[in-house]
Write an enzyme that holds these catalytic residues in place. Sequence first.
Site, PDB file in Angstrom:
ATOM      1  N   SER A 203      -5.461   7.412  -7.192  1.00 18.00           N
ATOM      2  CA  SER A 203      -6.292   8.225  -8.085  1.00 18.00           C
ATOM      3  C   SER A 203      -6.052   7.834  -9.538  1.00 18.00           C
ATOM      4  O   SER A 203      -6.979   7.848 -10.358  1.00 18.00           O
ATOM      5  CB  SER A 203      -6.017   9.720  -7.877  1.00 18.00           C
ATOM      6  OG  SER A 203      -4.707  10.069  -8.289  1.00 18.00           O
TER       7      SER A 203
ATOM      8  N   CYS B 146      -1.847   8.506  -2.743  1.00 18.25           N
ATOM      9  CA  CYS B 146      -3.001   9.218  -3.303  1.00 18.25           C
ATOM     10  C   CYS B 146      -2.845   9.416  -4.809  1.00 18.25           C
ATOM     11  O   CYS B 146      -3.813   9.279  -5.569  1.00 18.25           O
ATOM     12  CB  CYS B 146      -3.204  10.548  -2.594  1.00 18.25           C
ATOM     13  SG  CYS B 146      -3.767  10.385  -0.888  1.00 18.25           S
ATOM     14  N   ASP B 147      -1.643   9.751  -5.245  1.00 16.19           N
ATOM     15  CA  ASP B 147      -1.381   9.840  -6.686  1.00 16.19           C
ATOM     16  C   ASP B 147      -1.690   8.512  -7.369  1.00 16.19           C
ATOM     17  O   ASP B 147      -2.371   8.458  -8.399  1.00 16.19           O
ATOM     18  CB  ASP B 147       0.089  10.179  -6.923  1.00 16.19           C
ATOM     19  CG  ASP B 147       0.347  11.670  -7.083  1.00 16.19           C
ATOM     20  OD1 ASP B 147      -0.561  12.385  -7.525  1.00 16.19           O
ATOM     21  OD2 ASP B 147       1.459  12.105  -6.754  1.00 16.19           O
ATOM     22  N   LEU B 148      -1.159   7.438  -6.807  1.00 20.07           N
ATOM     23  CA  LEU B 148      -1.271   6.136  -7.452  1.00 20.07           C
ATOM     24  C   LEU B 148      -2.702   5.619  -7.445  1.00 20.07           C
ATOM     25  O   LEU B 148      -3.205   5.114  -8.463  1.00 20.07           O
ATOM     26  CB  LEU B 148      -0.342   5.140  -6.762  1.00 20.07           C
ATOM     27  CG  LEU B 148       1.149   5.465  -6.850  1.00 20.07           C
ATOM     28  CD1 LEU B 148       1.962   4.532  -5.973  1.00 20.07           C
ATOM     29  CD2 LEU B 148       1.641   5.411  -8.287  1.00 20.07           C
TER      30      LEU B 148
END
Length: 408
Positions: free
Chosen positions: A182, A178-180
């Site tokens: 986003s 999700c970090d990557l």
Amino acid sequence: MEQEHAADGPLAGVTVLEVGVFMAGPFATMQLADLGARVIKVENPAGPDPTRSTGPFLDGPGSQRHSSPFLRLNRNKESVALDLKSDAGRAAFLRLVAGADVLVENLRPGALRRLGLGPDELAQLNPGLVYASASGFGQDGPLAALPGLDIMAQARAGLMSITGSPDGDPVKVGVPICDLVSGLYTALAVTAALLHRDQPHGDGRGQQVDVSLLESGVSLAVWEAGTYFATGQVGRPLGSAHQTQAPYQAVRCADGWVTVGAITPKTWDGLCAALDLPHLHADPRYADSSGRHAHRTELIAAIEHATTARDTAGVVAALEAAGVPCAPINDYGQVFTDAHLAERDFFWDAEHPDLGPVRQLGSPMRLSGTAARRGGAGPVLGADSRAVLGEVGYSDAEIDALLGTMAR
């Protein structure tokens, strides 16, 4: 600001300010920097990006230690140390904003607004500024104020409900997906906003970009949404198996695992021939991918009866010769020494003033006319403060006073 440090990439001439921590914001600006933008990373000298304190560490001269992940996540950037909570630091930051094209931040929603550095205030100073915010749950809504780490986003986005083995414990995706994602969405939205700004109908004005980890994670549920909105059926963990097709998963071999994807008539024919499985090819239950999926448990057991009698190299060689998509499951020791990636020059070395060459993951974006930038490794904190502040009109004495104030 001048662009003498930017590469001749497709985003050369674009100046990006980053107020980023950990992953989403810095990963977004890394993409922009790889594409030639000048990225100036602004950090509090007393409390810089926490990734700088994340190991493993590489030892530099004296007692200096450098975070190995930071050196890769923040390549091709410059570092300016400013305390945005101080009047002097905020004033210096506003000078940088006046000449910038983009601001990317991934602090808690409202953090920069409380400092008088929200999108409305900065738009008055620089109407062309693209103001991009990445956060856990977005800039508004009932969850906006909650801390949004990757694992929380994976949980709320449903990803952890379908990852892992059936009846197993909850499992997150191995990388902070999700970090990557986003970060990638943020970089994509920024380039779109810049394009819009510079077209006649954009009137030279920037806009706000709001990307959340939660929505980035939910956006990946293509198969699950297709099933749920058609049938109401909720997805569940399937191990390595596909949601709707078979055989499309990992199968056991004598010494490891091989992934196979024999879901078309041609590749199914090839798999049965390569593994000497004529009885499966003749079985009406397996006549098409839908039928094979419906009887997947029995099918995979029958395939593994053949594959467990061979090693992974033999299975891969037989399937490749038959034109069946397949691959061994590599660990990262194998990935980072992979001959194919080496032949394509994917890995490269970025120079660092203390450490010398630092190995980097390459950019997957290969443009024929404007290659991805290969500059320096993640910068030392404040390494570029003096040069960047000088570009926006600070005298040497003023820079000495400003940096001295923050050092106290």
